[in-house]
Scaffold this motif. Sequence first.
Motif, PDB file in Angstrom:
ATOM      1  N   GLN A 137       1.123  -1.645  -0.224  1.00 21.10           N
ATOM      2  CA  GLN A 137      -0.157   0.216  -0.215  1.00 21.10           C
ATOM      3  C   GLN A 137       0.946   1.091   0.097  1.00 21.10           C
ATOM      4  OE1 GLN A 137      -2.230  -0.588   3.353  1.00 21.10           O
ATOM      5  NE2 GLN A 137      -3.818  -1.882   2.798  1.00 21.10           N
ATOM      6  N   GLN A 138       1.994   1.555   0.288  1.00 23.53           N
ATOM      7  CA  GLN A 138       2.891   2.410   0.528  1.00 23.53           C
ATOM      8  C   GLN A 138       3.190   2.358  -0.609  1.00 23.53           C
ATOM      9  OE1 GLN A 138       6.093   2.052   4.120  1.00 23.53           O
ATOM     10  NE2 GLN A 138       4.583   2.205   5.228  1.00 23.53           N
ATOM     11  N   GLN A 139       3.614   1.404  -0.803  1.00 20.43           N
ATOM     12  CA  GLN A 139       4.193   1.719  -3.160  1.00 20.43           C
ATOM     13  C   GLN A 139       3.397   2.186  -3.650  1.00 20.43           C
ATOM     14  OE1 GLN A 139       6.764   0.063  -3.764  1.00 20.43           O
ATOM     15  NE2 GLN A 139       6.343   1.669  -5.359  1.00 20.43           N
ATOM     16  N   ARG A 140       2.128   1.971  -3.567  1.00 28.64           N
ATOM     17  CA  ARG A 140       1.226   2.389  -4.402  1.00 28.64           C
ATOM     18  C   ARG A 140       1.203   3.963  -3.378  1.00 28.64           C
ATOM     19  NH1 ARG A 140      -3.418  -1.190  -4.004  1.00 28.64           N
ATOM     20  NH2 ARG A 140      -2.984  -2.921  -1.782  1.00 28.64           N
ATOM     21  N   VAL A 141       1.233   4.364  -2.363  1.00 30.63           N
ATOM     22  CA  VAL A 141       1.040   5.666  -2.081  1.00 30.63           C
ATOM     23  C   VAL A 141       2.099   6.390  -2.637  1.00 30.63           C
ATOM     24  CG1 VAL A 141       1.193   8.355  -0.268  1.00 30.63           C
ATOM     25  CG2 VAL A 141      -0.325   5.218   0.274  1.00 30.63           C
ATOM     26  N   ALA A 142       3.386   6.477  -2.891  1.00 27.02           N
ATOM     27  CA  ALA A 142       4.645   6.791  -3.498  1.00 27.02           C
ATOM     28  C   ALA A 142       4.513   6.374  -4.678  1.00 27.02           C
ATOM     29  CB  ALA A 142       6.143   5.158  -3.578  1.00 27.02           C
ATOM     30  N   GLU A 162      13.822   0.587  -8.639  1.00 21.74           N
ATOM     31  CA  GLU A 162      13.602  -0.896  -8.614  1.00 21.74           C
ATOM     32  C   GLU A 162      12.522  -0.560  -7.203  1.00 21.74           C
ATOM     33  OE1 GLU A 162      16.002  -3.188  -6.953  1.00 21.74           O
ATOM     34  OE2 GLU A 162      18.446  -2.064  -7.845  1.00 21.74           O
ATOM     35  N   PRO A 163      10.523  -0.116  -7.640  1.00 18.87           N
ATOM     36  CA  PRO A 163       9.924   0.224  -6.642  1.00 18.87           C
ATOM     37  C   PRO A 163       9.873  -1.366  -5.906  1.00 18.87           C
ATOM     38  CG  PRO A 163       9.549   1.206  -8.738  1.00 18.87           C
ATOM     39  CD  PRO A 163      10.497   0.283  -8.750  1.00 18.87           C
ATOM     40  N   LEU A 164       9.953  -2.353  -6.648  1.00 18.57           N
ATOM     41  CA  LEU A 164       8.998  -3.719  -6.862  1.00 18.57           C
ATOM     42  C   LEU A 164       9.756  -3.523  -5.825  1.00 18.57           C
ATOM     43  CD1 LEU A 164       6.947  -3.733  -9.713  1.00 18.57           C
ATOM     44  CD2 LEU A 164       5.974  -2.932  -7.311  1.00 18.57           C
ATOM     45  N   ALA A 165      10.703  -4.051  -5.374  1.00 21.63           N
ATOM     46  CA  ALA A 165      12.310  -5.141  -5.197  1.00 21.63           C
ATOM     47  C   ALA A 165      12.358  -5.397  -3.843  1.00 21.63           C
ATOM     48  CB  ALA A 165      13.147  -4.243  -5.179  1.00 21.63           C
ATOM     49  N   LYS A 175       4.394 -12.953  -5.321  1.00 27.00           N
ATOM     50  CA  LYS A 175       2.861 -12.178  -5.305  1.00 27.00           C
ATOM     51  C   LYS A 175       2.858 -11.259  -6.326  1.00 27.00           C
ATOM     52  CE  LYS A 175      -1.222 -15.086  -6.250  1.00 27.00           C
ATOM     53  NZ  LYS A 175      -0.900 -15.178  -7.435  1.00 27.00           N
ATOM     54  N   LEU A 176       2.636 -10.203  -5.014  1.00 28.84           N
ATOM     55  CA  LEU A 176       2.592  -8.540  -5.248  1.00 28.84           C
ATOM     56  C   LEU A 176       3.208  -7.816  -5.723  1.00 28.84           C
ATOM     57  CD1 LEU A 176       0.905  -6.528  -3.250  1.00 28.84           C
ATOM     58  CD2 LEU A 176       3.005  -6.277  -2.116  1.00 28.84           C
ATOM     59  N   ARG A 177       4.334  -8.836  -6.361  1.00 26.78           N
ATOM     60  CA  ARG A 177       5.095  -7.970  -7.362  1.00 26.78           C
ATOM     61  C   ARG A 177       4.348  -7.858  -8.622  1.00 26.78           C
ATOM     62  NH1 ARG A 177       9.710 -10.241  -5.819  1.00 26.78           N
ATOM     63  NH2 ARG A 177      10.213 -11.332  -7.445  1.00 26.78           N
ATOM     64  N   GLU A 178       4.282  -9.492  -8.456  1.00 28.55           N
ATOM     65  CA  GLU A 178       3.686  -9.516 -10.318  1.00 28.55           C
ATOM     66  C   GLU A 178       2.233  -8.944 -10.485  1.00 28.55           C
ATOM     67  OE1 GLU A 178       3.781 -13.867 -10.521  1.00 28.55           O
ATOM     68  OE2 GLU A 178       5.644 -13.411 -10.625  1.00 28.55           O
ATOM     69  N   GLU A 179       1.508  -8.737  -9.042  1.00 26.94           N
ATOM     70  CA  GLU A 179       0.209  -7.787  -9.740  1.00 26.94           C
ATOM     71  C   GLU A 179       1.045  -6.113  -9.792  1.00 26.94           C
ATOM     72  OE1 GLU A 179      -2.234  -9.903  -5.992  1.00 26.94           O
ATOM     73  OE2 GLU A 179      -2.736  -7.893  -6.413  1.00 26.94           O
ATOM     74  N   MET A 180       1.404  -5.728  -8.749  1.00 26.02           N
ATOM     75  CA  MET A 180       1.566  -4.216  -9.279  1.00 26.02           C
ATOM     76  C   MET A 180       2.454  -4.250 -10.185  1.00 26.02           C
ATOM     77  SD  MET A 180       0.759  -3.188  -6.798  1.00 26.02           S
ATOM     78  CE  MET A 180       1.288  -1.173  -7.091  1.00 26.02           C
ATOM     79  N   GLN A 181       2.805  -5.496 -11.207  1.00 28.52           N
ATOM     80  CA  GLN A 181       3.861  -5.025 -12.598  1.00 28.52           C
ATOM     81  C   GLN A 181       2.477  -4.867 -13.632  1.00 28.52           C
ATOM     82  OE1 GLN A 181       6.534  -8.851 -12.695  1.00 28.52           O
ATOM     83  NE2 GLN A 181       8.595  -8.096 -11.280  1.00 28.52           N
ATOM     84  N   LEU A 182       1.886  -5.729 -12.918  1.00 33.50           N
ATOM     85  CA  LEU A 182       0.579  -5.146 -14.675  1.00 33.50           C
ATOM     86  C   LEU A 182       0.157  -3.792 -14.236  1.00 33.50           C
ATOM     87  CD1 LEU A 182      -0.503  -9.060 -14.069  1.00 33.50           C
ATOM     88  CD2 LEU A 182       0.593  -7.716 -16.178  1.00 33.50           C
ATOM     89  N   GLU A 183      -0.267  -3.628 -12.749  1.00 32.84           N
ATOM     90  CA  GLU A 183      -0.818  -2.482 -12.340  1.00 32.84           C
ATOM     91  C   GLU A 183      -0.252  -1.260 -12.802  1.00 32.84           C
ATOM     92  OE1 GLU A 183      -3.205  -1.585  -7.891  1.00 32.84           O
ATOM     93  OE2 GLU A 183      -3.170  -3.252  -9.364  1.00 32.84           O
ATOM     94  N   PHE A 184       0.970  -1.533 -12.783  1.00 34.79           N
ATOM     95  CA  PHE A 184       1.899  -0.392 -13.216  1.00 34.79           C
ATOM     96  C   PHE A 184       1.758   0.242 -14.549  1.00 34.79           C
ATOM     97  CE2 PHE A 184       5.583  -0.375 -10.155  1.00 34.79           C
ATOM     98  CZ  PHE A 184       6.016   1.065 -10.023  1.00 34.79           C
TER      99      PHE A 184
END
Lengths: 366, 264
Positions: A146-151, A167-170, A175-184
């Motif tokens: 969630q902090q990631q998404r605020v940033a 490297e925001p997803l490092a 699982k979350l990383r792959e979700e966030m990649q698609l979100e990006f």
Amino acid sequence: MSGVQQPAAVVAEGVDMDFGTGAAMAVKDAGFALGRGRFLTILGPSGSGKTTLLRMIAGFQTPTRGQILIGGKPADAVAPHRRSVGMVFQKLALFPHMTVAQNVAFPLKMRRFNPAEIAGRVERYLELVRLGGFGARRIHELSGGQQQRVAIARALVFEPELLLLDEPLAALDRKLREEMQLEFRRIQKELGVTTINVTHDQREALVVSDEIIVMDQGQIQQHAAPAEMYRRPANPFVAHFIGVSSFLKGRRSAAGIEVNGIDCAGQAVADLAPGVACLGAIRAEQIRIAPAGAPLPGCDTVVQGQVTDIVFEGERLLCFVTLPALAAEVQIYHHDPAGLDQLAKGASVSVGWTAGDLLIFAADKG
Amino acid sequence: MSRSQKITIWGLVWFSIITLSLPTLVVLGASLTAGNMVAFPPQGLSLQWYEKIALARDLQQAFLRSLIVAAICTAVAIPVGTLAGLALSRFRLRFTTAIQVYLLLPFTIPLIGSGIGLMLVFGQWHVLGSLWPVGIACAVINLPFIIWSVSSSAVLLDPDLELAAQSCGAGRVQTFFHVTLPAVMPGVITGSLLMFILAMNEFLVSLLLVDARIVTLPVLIYNSIRSIITPDLAAVSVVFIVIALAVIWLLDRLVGLEIFLKSK
Ligand SMILES: Nc1ncnc2c1ncn2[C@@H]1O[C@H](COP(=O)(O)OP(=O)(O)OP(=O)(O)O)[C@@H](O)[C@H]1O
Ligand SMILES: [Mg+2]
């Protein structure tokens, strides 16, 4: 990239960065051009100069040589706070004394938007990163993702011309990383913002990018689209870094490469004179494997080998096979979900490939 | 932890607490006496001495002067100490060793030395006889405390936070007020309360810089002790202690809260 009329969003020309520590330069002669609205990923091992390059693009560091143009103007001609650049830092750098909404509102406040517009935009962008209703929370009351998404919201909210991601997803789990990649990817396409993302995760690079730059030891090794990067690596380093490749050492022959006296079918990526030392690279999924003696139709080269190890990866097996005739060991992906092929450690097998899949490089790197 | 270890540790803790608070307890007891002499244990209990100091004009005025001195000292120390503390932690300054030596000064130079130095300087400028030089002197002498306090907060500050503010469009000044200052606020608060209480209690330097018309409370107490020790002095001391406790309470409230807000 037909950017003839429009200047490219970001251009780097002969950029060097020497920290003056006596060590090798952090970035050497980097040059590339990135079109508007494109998503570029800078990929490379630790210490290869990715962050240094990104910070120079952000204007936090000045190149010791060369220049970086953003929208046609030199990056350091404008003070950092006047650039239209949104940045997500590796460690996020959210303001701990502000709420989620205050963090996202900060760039708008600094740019003197009127309060009504600020409120509207903050809500819209929190919605966009799926954090609607989290505005009043404090940063430390959020999970890492969630902090990631605020940033991300904070970097996007003022609709910058350029988005930089270090490297925001490092830090996230896979699982979350792959979700966030698609979100990006979704957000980036939705807003059409030019994006440069830094990572050492090759999968992420392949999934999210329009273009990839692979760096090693401060130098750009290749700049290409993901599929091309994967299929046509420019040198053994790239072949090694992206995907799983096996290497054969030999000399250039008419058919491809002569390894240990055996002629193997392959395709040279550049003109190589017959007899020069070279290196053949082949990807694990491009080698076929079958029980010894079984036919391998369509293969240009077939050699006998022995399985030394098998790693079960779920949807596929990773087989380690020694090829005594070539004095080499190769890694092979084998799809056999039902376990019918009865490959086992120690089994004798035939392996083969087609000429187009064994890429032959001059043997100077890697 | 074994039982005997526990007993030893708790024994030490209580021993320390009692020895450290003994003077305070004695003074507190003496101030509550119903008699006319400073004595411990007190002869009967009463609040008569508190009543007396509450009515004593000279005490009140000296107290007020001490408050003014402390306020001036704090007001001077906050900007100077904050900027110095930030600079010290942020930039690789030249003369770093010299600065570190300076920061050790409160422990190495006897106060009487700095006091006489300041007395000479202020005397030269013909400003002795008002309160503000006393406040400034206290700030000068105790400045290292607030510098320490701020720079220990500042080293915890992630430098990327300021870059992030810049990339959000904040200029230098805005970055300072919106990001840097809030981040070192615990250090500033701690440092300024420390400066306040140190200036409030400062005796030696005050003694050298004040004259009979503007005595501060510690100096007044000292003057009284030289003639005769009465229980009202004990009561004044208790007031001092209460102020110190109030400051500690405030510190806990403010900084404790601040740290709570920051905690990850
Ligand atoms: N401020 C600095 N001063 C001196 N050397 C530096 C500085 N920053 C980076 N370097 C050096 O420059 C090289 C490249 O560093 P950089 O941070 O760009 O690597 P990176 O590709 O981002 O690595 P990682 O994936 O580990 O983050 C490294 O050898 C590093 O030691
Ligand atoms: Mg990095």
